[in-house]
Scaffold this motif. Structure first.
Motif, PDB file in Angstrom:
ATOM      1  N   HIS A 111     -11.685  -1.804 -10.906  1.00 45.38           N
ATOM      2  CA  HIS A 111     -11.162  -2.308  -9.626  1.00 45.38           C
ATOM      3  C   HIS A 111     -10.149  -1.311  -9.060  1.00 45.38           C
ATOM      4  CE1 HIS A 111      -9.653  -5.101  -6.608  1.00 45.38           C
ATOM      5  NE2 HIS A 111      -8.438  -4.743  -6.993  1.00 45.38           N
ATOM      6  N   SER A 112      -9.262  -0.843  -9.917  1.00 48.99           N
ATOM      7  CA  SER A 112      -8.250   0.135  -9.485  1.00 48.99           C
ATOM      8  C   SER A 112      -8.899   1.419  -8.990  1.00 48.99           C
ATOM      9  CB  SER A 112      -7.301   0.466 -10.642  1.00 48.99           C
ATOM     10  OG  SER A 112      -6.616  -0.670 -11.071  1.00 48.99           O
ATOM     11  N   ALA A 113      -9.955   1.841  -9.657  1.00 46.48           N
ATOM     12  CA  ALA A 113     -10.645   3.069  -9.241  1.00 46.48           C
ATOM     13  C   ALA A 113     -11.175   2.923  -7.816  1.00 46.48           C
ATOM     14  CB  ALA A 113     -11.776   3.402 -10.213  1.00 46.48           C
ATOM     15  N   ARG A 114     -11.622   1.723  -7.471  1.00 45.80           N
ATOM     16  CA  ARG A 114     -12.110   1.496  -6.106  1.00 45.80           C
ATOM     17  C   ARG A 114     -10.953   1.471  -5.101  1.00 45.80           C
ATOM     18  NH1 ARG A 114     -15.244  -1.934  -9.085  1.00 45.80           N
ATOM     19  NH2 ARG A 114     -14.016  -3.783  -8.531  1.00 45.80           N
ATOM     20  N   THR A 115      -9.883   0.748  -5.430  1.00 44.69           N
ATOM     21  CA  THR A 115      -8.791   0.604  -4.467  1.00 44.69           C
ATOM     22  C   THR A 115      -7.929   1.862  -4.373  1.00 44.69           C
ATOM     23  OG1 THR A 115      -7.322  -0.450  -6.084  1.00 44.69           O
ATOM     24  CG2 THR A 115      -8.718  -1.904  -4.736  1.00 44.69           C
ATOM     25  N   LEU A 116      -8.011   2.714  -5.374  1.00 49.66           N
ATOM     26  CA  LEU A 116      -7.295   4.001  -5.350  1.00 49.66           C
ATOM     27  C   LEU A 116      -8.290   5.150  -5.157  1.00 49.66           C
ATOM     28  CD1 LEU A 116      -4.837   3.280  -8.292  1.00 49.66           C
ATOM     29  CD2 LEU A 116      -4.285   3.332  -5.846  1.00 49.66           C
ATOM     30  N   GLY A 117      -9.352   4.841  -4.426  1.00 44.33           N
ATOM     31  CA  GLY A 117     -10.421   5.807  -4.198  1.00 44.33           C
ATOM     32  C   GLY A 117     -10.146   6.719  -3.015  1.00 44.33           C
ATOM     33  N   HIS A 118     -11.217   7.219  -2.423  1.00 42.62           N
ATOM     34  CA  HIS A 118     -11.097   8.218  -1.351  1.00 42.62           C
ATOM     35  C   HIS A 118     -10.353   7.698  -0.125  1.00 42.62           C
ATOM     36  CE1 HIS A 118     -14.400  10.160  -3.677  1.00 42.62           C
ATOM     37  NE2 HIS A 118     -13.576  11.173  -3.477  1.00 42.62           N
ATOM     38  N   GLU A 119     -10.566   6.440   0.236  1.00 39.82           N
ATOM     39  CA  GLU A 119      -9.895   5.896   1.422  1.00 39.82           C
ATOM     40  C   GLU A 119      -8.375   5.889   1.234  1.00 39.82           C
ATOM     41  OE1 GLU A 119      -9.758   1.696   3.885  1.00 39.82           O
ATOM     42  OE2 GLU A 119     -11.618   2.246   2.870  1.00 39.82           O
ATOM     43  N   GLU A 120      -7.912   5.422   0.075  1.00 40.84           N
ATOM     44  CA  GLU A 120      -6.471   5.391  -0.198  1.00 40.84           C
ATOM     45  C   GLU A 120      -5.926   6.811  -0.384  1.00 40.84           C
ATOM     46  OE1 GLU A 120      -2.759   3.271  -0.893  1.00 40.84           O
ATOM     47  OE2 GLU A 120      -4.564   2.981   0.286  1.00 40.84           O
ATOM     48  N   THR A 121      -6.738   7.683  -0.939  1.00 39.87           N
ATOM     49  CA  THR A 121      -6.346   9.083  -1.100  1.00 39.87           C
ATOM     50  C   THR A 121      -6.121   9.713   0.273  1.00 39.87           C
ATOM     51  OG1 THR A 121      -7.601   9.220  -3.153  1.00 39.87           O
ATOM     52  CG2 THR A 121      -7.016  11.313  -2.088  1.00 39.87           C
ATOM     53  N   ALA A 122      -7.032   9.469   1.205  1.00 42.40           N
ATOM     54  CA  ALA A 122      -6.893   9.991   2.570  1.00 42.40           C
ATOM     55  C   ALA A 122      -5.642   9.420   3.234  1.00 42.40           C
ATOM     56  CB  ALA A 122      -8.131   9.668   3.395  1.00 42.40           C
TER      57      ALA A 122
END
Length: 129
Positions: A65-76
């Motif tokens: 779940h964290s991998a999804r929420t801390l993915g590319h969108e949050e990285t951007a």
């Protein structure tokens, strides 16, 4: 004796909630354990709630779940906030990283956090469950 800190990944909705969750996992309600990648790395070195001898494990539950929420969108989102303050000599690099994140490529915040934990706390200090 090894201390285990449990990080509930299902509670993480973005980078700000990660800082809150890791702070509370290590230092209790309202606890601090970094609010930036560099500060987080420093905290992992000991003296900010973890044992000085490095005898601890971070058990990151529901890490998928964290991998999804801390993915590319949050990285951007993080890079967009960082860009106006970045030193001019680093601007081109941050702009490239931002373009990659927006395109869904490259390392994510989750990847960065895992790498920081592994590098600073040592092998075996992170348990992804």
């Amino acid at each position: 004796m090894t201390v285990t800190y449990v990080l509930d990944g299902s509670e993480i909705t973005g980078l700000d909630s990660f800082w809150q969750a890791i702070g509370e996992a290590v230092n209790g309600p309202g606890g601090y354990f970094g609010r930036g990648l560099d500060a987080f790395a420093d905290c992992l070195g000991g003296g900010f709630g973890t044992p000085e001898n490095g005898a601890f494990v971070i058990e990151w539950r529901d890490h998928a779940h964290s991998a999804r929420t801390l993915g590319h969108e949050e990285t951007a989102r993080r890079l967009e906030r960082l860009l106006p303050r970045v030193h001019p000599t680093n601007r081109a690099r941050v702009e490239r990283e931002l373009a990659e994140a927006r395109a869904g490529r490259g390392p994510t915040l989750f990847d960065d956090l895992v790498e920081i934990i592994t590098d600073r706390a040592g092998p075996g200090a992170l348990r992804l469950v």
